[in-house]
Design an enzyme around this catalytic site. Sequence first.
Site, PDB file in Angstrom:
ATOM      1  N   ASP A   1       0.805  -1.249   0.000  1.00 20.04           N
ATOM      2  CA  ASP A   1       0.000   0.000   0.000  1.00 20.04           C
ATOM      3  C   ASP A   1       0.836   1.297   0.000  1.00 20.04           C
ATOM      4  OD1 ASP A   1      -1.918  -1.950   0.251  1.00 20.04           O
ATOM      5  OD2 ASP A   1      -2.796  -1.207   2.110  1.00 20.04           O
TER       6      ASP A   1
ATOM      7  N   ASP B   1      -4.533  -0.775  -1.824  1.00 21.54           N
ATOM      8  CA  ASP B   1      -5.824  -0.609  -1.168  1.00 21.54           C
ATOM      9  C   ASP B   1      -6.758   0.015  -2.206  1.00 21.54           C
ATOM     10  OD1 ASP B   1      -6.832  -1.166   1.469  1.00 21.54           O
ATOM     11  OD2 ASP B   1      -6.916   0.978   1.924  1.00 21.54           O
TER      12      ASP B   1
ATOM     13  N   HIS C   1     -10.712   0.818  -2.670  1.00 16.09           N
ATOM     14  CA  HIS C   1     -12.078   0.808  -2.136  1.00 16.09           C
ATOM     15  C   HIS C   1     -13.091   1.477  -3.066  1.00 16.09           C
ATOM     16  CE1 HIS C   1     -10.442  -0.466   1.681  1.00 16.09           C
ATOM     17  NE2 HIS C   1      -9.807   0.663   1.913  1.00 16.09           N
TER      18      HIS C   1
ATOM     19  N   HIS D   1     -17.456   2.627   0.562  1.00 11.21           N
ATOM     20  CA  HIS D   1     -16.972   1.470   1.334  1.00 11.21           C
ATOM     21  C   HIS D   1     -17.383   1.567   2.798  1.00 11.21           C
ATOM     22  CE1 HIS D   1     -13.866  -1.390   2.937  1.00 11.21           C
ATOM     23  NE2 HIS D   1     -14.348  -2.047   1.917  1.00 11.21           N
TER      24      HIS D   1
ATOM     25  N   HIS E   1     -10.560   6.982   1.740  1.00 12.08           N
ATOM     26  CA  HIS E   1      -9.184   6.881   1.229  1.00 12.08           C
ATOM     27  C   HIS E   1      -9.112   5.804   0.161  1.00 12.08           C
ATOM     28  CE1 HIS E   1      -9.443   3.624   4.163  1.00 12.08           C
ATOM     29  NE2 HIS E   1      -8.512   3.022   3.456  1.00 12.08           N
TER      30      HIS E   1
ATOM     31  N   LYS F   1      -7.014  -4.930  -3.000  1.00 12.05           N
ATOM     32  CA  LYS F   1      -7.768  -5.472  -1.865  1.00 12.05           C
ATOM     33  C   LYS F   1      -8.671  -4.396  -1.288  1.00 12.05           C
ATOM     34  CE  LYS F   1      -4.053  -4.381   1.326  1.00 12.05           C
ATOM     35  NZ  LYS F   1      -4.768  -3.266   1.990  1.00 12.05           N
TER      36      LYS F   1
ATOM     37  N   CYS G   1      -1.946  -2.866   7.603  1.00 13.47           N
ATOM     38  CA  CYS G   1      -1.843  -3.785   6.463  1.00 13.47           C
ATOM     39  C   CYS G   1      -0.546  -4.589   6.445  1.00 13.47           C
ATOM     40  CB  CYS G   1      -2.089  -3.029   5.169  1.00 13.47           C
ATOM     41  SG  CYS G   1      -3.813  -2.473   5.077  1.00 13.47           S
TER      42      CYS G   1
HETATM   43  C1  VGL Z   1      -4.631   0.585   5.753  1.00 15.11           C
HETATM   44  C2  VGL Z   1      -6.215   1.450   7.156  1.00 15.11           C
HETATM   45  C3  VGL Z   1      -7.174   1.362   6.172  1.00 15.11           C
HETATM   46  C4  VGL Z   1      -3.205   0.179   5.545  1.00 15.11           C
HETATM   47  C5  VGL Z   1      -5.584   0.480   4.750  1.00 15.11           C
HETATM   48  O1  VGL Z   1      -2.752   0.121   4.382  1.00 15.11           O
HETATM   49  O2  VGL Z   1      -2.514  -0.076   6.555  1.00 15.11           O
HETATM   50  N1  VGL Z   1      -4.964   1.066   6.945  1.00 15.11           N
HETATM   51  N2  VGL Z   1      -6.848   0.886   4.977  1.00 15.11           N
HETATM   52 ZN    ZN Z   2      -8.256   0.977   3.396  1.00 12.72          ZN
END
Ligand code: VGL
Ligand code: ZN
Length: 211
Positions: free
Chosen positions: A17, A55, A57, A61, A90, A115, A160
């Site tokens: 990410d 990430d 979404h 979401h 985000h 994801k 993550c």
């Molecule tokens: C993440 C919070 C929400 C991450 C992703 O990449 O750690 N944290 N979505």
């Molecule tokens: Zn996320």
Amino acid sequence: MPARITPGPADALVLIDIQNDFCPGGALAVPDGDAVVPAANRLARLFPTTLLTQDWHPADHRSFASAHPGKAPFDTVALAYGAQVLWPDHCVQGTTGAAFHSGLDVSRAELVLRKGFRREIDSYSAFQENDRATATGLAGYLRERGIRRLFFAGLATDFCVAYSAEDAVRCGFEAVVIEDACRAIDLDGSLADAKGRLQAAGVRLAATADF
Ligand code: VGL
Ligand code: ZN
């Protein structure tokens, strides 16, 4: 870890990410998040196989506080599968925030695993979504490619990265977190919690200087 780690054919680097929204100026900025970019680029040149996660979404979401009237970012709610932290909107599919950091060298990446694309389920882990039942398919991909050991770097250490490394062990892989190539959100002690879980799971820690 040994003083020197030399990545071999059964090793893969998984960059988690490294997206604009997790970097300074982004919607869910991780403090100093963009500091992982040079380390990630250097590591990627040392590994025969590099994978990226993204990430990804939908705009509505269920992990977004905006989808829960009266709730604010970083509140926790109960979803069908259990507790879920609510985040600012985000990494919405197709937006600049969801794009990889422009300094990240993506040219060597052999797979981009997206994801968190199911509206009802968040996915911190690259292997299994937050309902702990829906697989992403990554374990099968890695097994078919003969990968046995995974090295993790990226964002965020305590979400993550940690969930992915723990699940990697659960799926039968060796897992190593390259600590200084990660940055944490550290929400209410989440970094200390994550480190405890990593240790309990048998995830090893390394540093970029070990390579
Ligand atoms: C993440 C919070 C929400 C991450 C992703 O990449 O750690 N944290 N979505
Ligand atoms: Zn996320």
